[in-house]
Each structure stands twice: as C-alpha cells, then as structure tokens.
Design an enzyme around this catalytic site. Structure first.
Site, PDB file in Angstrom:
ATOM      1  N   LYS A   1       7.947 -11.625  -0.963  1.00  0.00           N
ATOM      2  CA  LYS A   1       7.197 -10.925   0.070  1.00  0.00           C
ATOM      3  C   LYS A   1       6.488 -11.964   0.920  1.00  0.00           C
ATOM      4  CE  LYS A   1       6.143  -6.569   1.121  1.00  0.00           C
ATOM      5  NZ  LYS A   1       6.947  -5.362   0.964  1.00  0.00           N
TER       6      LYS A   1
ATOM      7  N   GLY B   1      10.789  12.178   4.446  1.00  0.00           N
ATOM      8  CA  GLY B   1      10.689  13.602   4.106  1.00  0.00           C
ATOM      9  C   GLY B   1      11.729  14.463   4.811  1.00  0.00           C
TER      10      GLY B   1
END
Ligand code: NAD
Length: 368
Positions: free
Chosen positions: A78, A183
């Site tokens: 990261k 979603g």
C-alpha cells in the site's frame, strides 16, 4: 516520522517501508511492501493529508490477506501520499508523476487506485513507469465500477452461501445498504439469479417494497442524482431503519462499522454478504456467529474488484475478468464455509486462517 519497525512487523512482514521525499514538488509519501511470497504486491495509493506509516502498514497487511484469500498470485502492499486530494489539479498531477518516478525500480509493488485517486491518476502512473492497475479503458483498463466487478463477486458469494444459510436464492429477499457502485451491481446480479431487492438505502434515506423494487427504474432514478427514498416505487424509510427490514440477505455496501453491538439484534436476515470493507464491528460479527446468522467477510465477498485488477494487469479481457471472479469467489467462499463447518470458527477467522496458510505455504518456496 518516528517509526519503530519492530513494533510494526511480525513473521509475515513488512518486507519494505519506504519514505519518499521530493521537496521541489512538495512530495512526501510512504510505501509499505508487506509480503510478496505469492507474487508482486498489489495495493492502492491513498492521498490524504494525515496518512501515517502505521495506517499504510495496516492497509498493506490487509492487502496481503485479501490477495491471498482471493487466490491471486500477488502479495500485499500500500502507499500513501501525504497531501490534500482536493489540491489544484496541476499540483496533484505533479505529485503523482513524481511519486511514480520514485517507485520506478520498486518492481515488487504494483500501485492501484484508493481514496483520493482515480483512473486518470493511474494513467499518469502508467505513462511514467508502465506498472499499475485500475486504468481507464482506452489505455487497457477494465473499469471495475462500470462493469460491476465487485457486485458480481457478491452475487457469486451469494450462490455458494445462500444454501448454507438455508436460503433459496430464487425468490430470496435482499436489502442493500448503500445503493452505489457496489450495491447497485450486487442487486442487479442477484436479481438475475432470481432474488428480489426489497429495500435499499443511501446516505440520505431508504426505500422499501416487500414485493420487490424495480431495480432498473431505481438505478436510473439514483444515477439521475435523486436519493433513493424519493423513488416512487416503494415506501420511504429512515436511512438507518434498513437494518430492521424483513429480508433473507442483507448487504452492507456503504461505510465501515454500520453493524454494531447496539443494532445487530434488529437484523432479520439469515445471511450477510459484506460488500463494504469492515462494515461490522467485532462484537457484531461475534453476535451473528452466536445467533446463526451466516456472515461472509469483506475480503471474501468483495474480492471481485481486486481480482478484476489482477486480470487487467495480465492484459486480460472483461470476459476473462468475470470468469476469473466467478471461479475464485466461488472456490474461496466454499473453502471458508468448509472451515466454518469443520472447525466451528467464525467466518472471518476461517478466512484469515485460509489466507495466512496460503501466504505461509508460498513463503516456504522462497530462499530464506
Ligand atoms: P459509492 O460511493 O459508489 O457508493 C456508496 C453508497 O453508500 C452511496 O450510495 C452513498 O450514498 C451510500 N452511503 C453512504 N453512507 C451511507 C450510510 N450511512 N447509510 C447508507 N448508505 C450510505 O462507493 P462504492 O465504490 O460502492 O463502495 C462502497 C463500499 O464498498 C466501500 O466500503 C468500499 O471501500 C467498498 N468496496 C468497494 C469496491 C469497489 O469495487 N468499488 C471494492 C471493494 C470494496
């Protein structure tokens, strides 16, 4: 920056912690390569004014487990650029291009997008060093939010987990918290498998229709900029009332820590598929395990995005991305459920054990 490396690491990593500084453009950045036993590390670059070494290390470790759990030949890393992502565009581009040039020789880290960076930023990195994931389509990217890579993976996890939770996916009632990139596509791919979306929420409210919402119409309404509760095809609810809706499958796809010790007993679902990252507190996950609610943890259920990125890195097509997501999410969800069954472990613990075992096995093939 005062770092005590021994306090950060353990037997898995990190392998490298780099502090980058280029005063002429004002770049200050951190890169942590946690573990590369499975392959070169993939992990996002985050831009925030307050990003710390500790935060980057914890996110890099999460990527080590996520990539191993996804069954990818990639380790975890990261990066953090210490800057305001809303800085002037020319300054942002200069920071990102300088960052890219400074990691040119860090071959075991492949940067991707994270908070504060988008596809265009990845294209600048490609332009500088060629090694990156999360690109725009015109330069070889597979736009994962546009194609719904993560939502597709959530639906595949549902195919495997629903029977284990005693649910027939055909006719299953689904509630989605956070009707956004993840979603919307999760709802769409589940609908294709015979499930009905009975409730959905966004940051401003929720909408409920026990006979099923019209997903195409709701998506069009939402993409037009209107909040879901203003959609005509259902009854509006308060945003946080979604947790209490009668349904079989509940999908968090918004914010961290939305399921807590305080609200978890309101949940009516038998299956939770974590589209969002860390959407449930430890206490909420424990409660679900003790009360027979099957909970598929984030880095198993939402791995579609990173799998898509890995396929993009190999030069694969959109079709190959879908095939790989289906194959890997199906196998990994089944492997986690088998461990849950055999050892009575909570699913997150089973998933971490699975990932750690893969990393340790890969470490066994490396020269000490
Ligand atoms: P997004 O911004 O497209 O959608 C988020 C949705 O959640 C929006 O509709 C927003 O209004 C809604 N929301 C915000 N706060 C809310 C709240 N308190 N209650 C209900 N709804 C709320 O974001 P996304 O890309 O869909 O990501 C959602 C989550 O999934 C994040 O946790 C992200 O880290 C995680 N995730 C995303 C991907 C990906 O491929 N995009 C991959 C893995 C994990």
């Amino acid at each position: 920056m005062n770092i005590v490396i021994r306090q950060l690491g353990d037997e898995l990593g990190p392998e490298k912690i780099l502090l980058l500084r280029q005063p002429q453009v004002g770049l200050e950045a951190i890169v942590v390569v946690d573990n590369v036993a499975c392959g070169p590390a993939i992990g996002g670059v985050r831009m925030a004014p307050d990003v710390t070494v500790d935060e980057v290390y914890r996110l890099a470790r999460a990527m080590t487990f996520k990539n191993a759990a996804a069954g990818l030949a990639h380790g975890g890393g990261k990066a953090g650029i210490i800057a305001d992502p809303a800085c002037p565009p020319a300054q942002k581009e200069a920071l990102i291009r300088t960052f890219a040039r400074m990691i040119r020789t860090l071959d075991d880290y492949i940067p991707g997008p994270d908070m504060g960076l988008n596809e265009a930023c990845m294209a600048w990195i490609k332009d500088e060093i060629g090694r990156v994931v999360g690109l725009p389509r015109v330069v070889g990217g597979i736009p994962l939010d546009e194609i719904g890579a993560t939502g597709f993976g959530v639906a595949i996890a549902a195919e495997v987990a629903a029977p284990a939770a005693g649910i027939d996916l055909h006719g299953a009632r689904v509630a989605v918290q956070g009707y956004g990139a993840v979603g919307i596509h999760a709802a769409r791919f589940l609908h294709e498998r015979g499930a009905a979306l009975v409730a959905a929420s966004d940051s401003r409210g929720a909408i409920h229709n026990p006979s099923g919402l019209d997903i195409d119409a709701l998506t069009q309404h939402k993409r037009g900029g209107a909040p879901v509760h203003a959609f005509g095809g259902g009854r509006p609810l308060d945003r946080d009332a979604l947790v209490n809706v009668e349904c079989d499958i509940w999908i968090p796809a918004a914010r961290p820590d939305v399921l807590t010790a305080e609200n978890i007993s309101l949940l009516k679902a038998k299956l939770v598929l974590q589209g969002a990252n860390i959407p449930a507190t430890d206490a909420a996950e424990r409660w679900m395990h003790e009360h027979g609610i099957l909970n598929i943890p984030d880095f198993i259920a939402n791995a579609g995005g990173v799998i898509c990125a890995a396929v993009e890195y190999q030069g694969g097509t959109e079709q190959q991305a879908f095939e790989t997501i289906a194959e890997k999410v199906r196998a990994n969800t089944a492997a986690v459920l088998a461990r849950v069954d055999e050892e009575g472990l909570p699913p997150r613990e089973a998933a971490i054990q699975l990932a750690r075992a893969r990393v340790e096995e890969a470490m066994g093939y490396r020269r000490p």
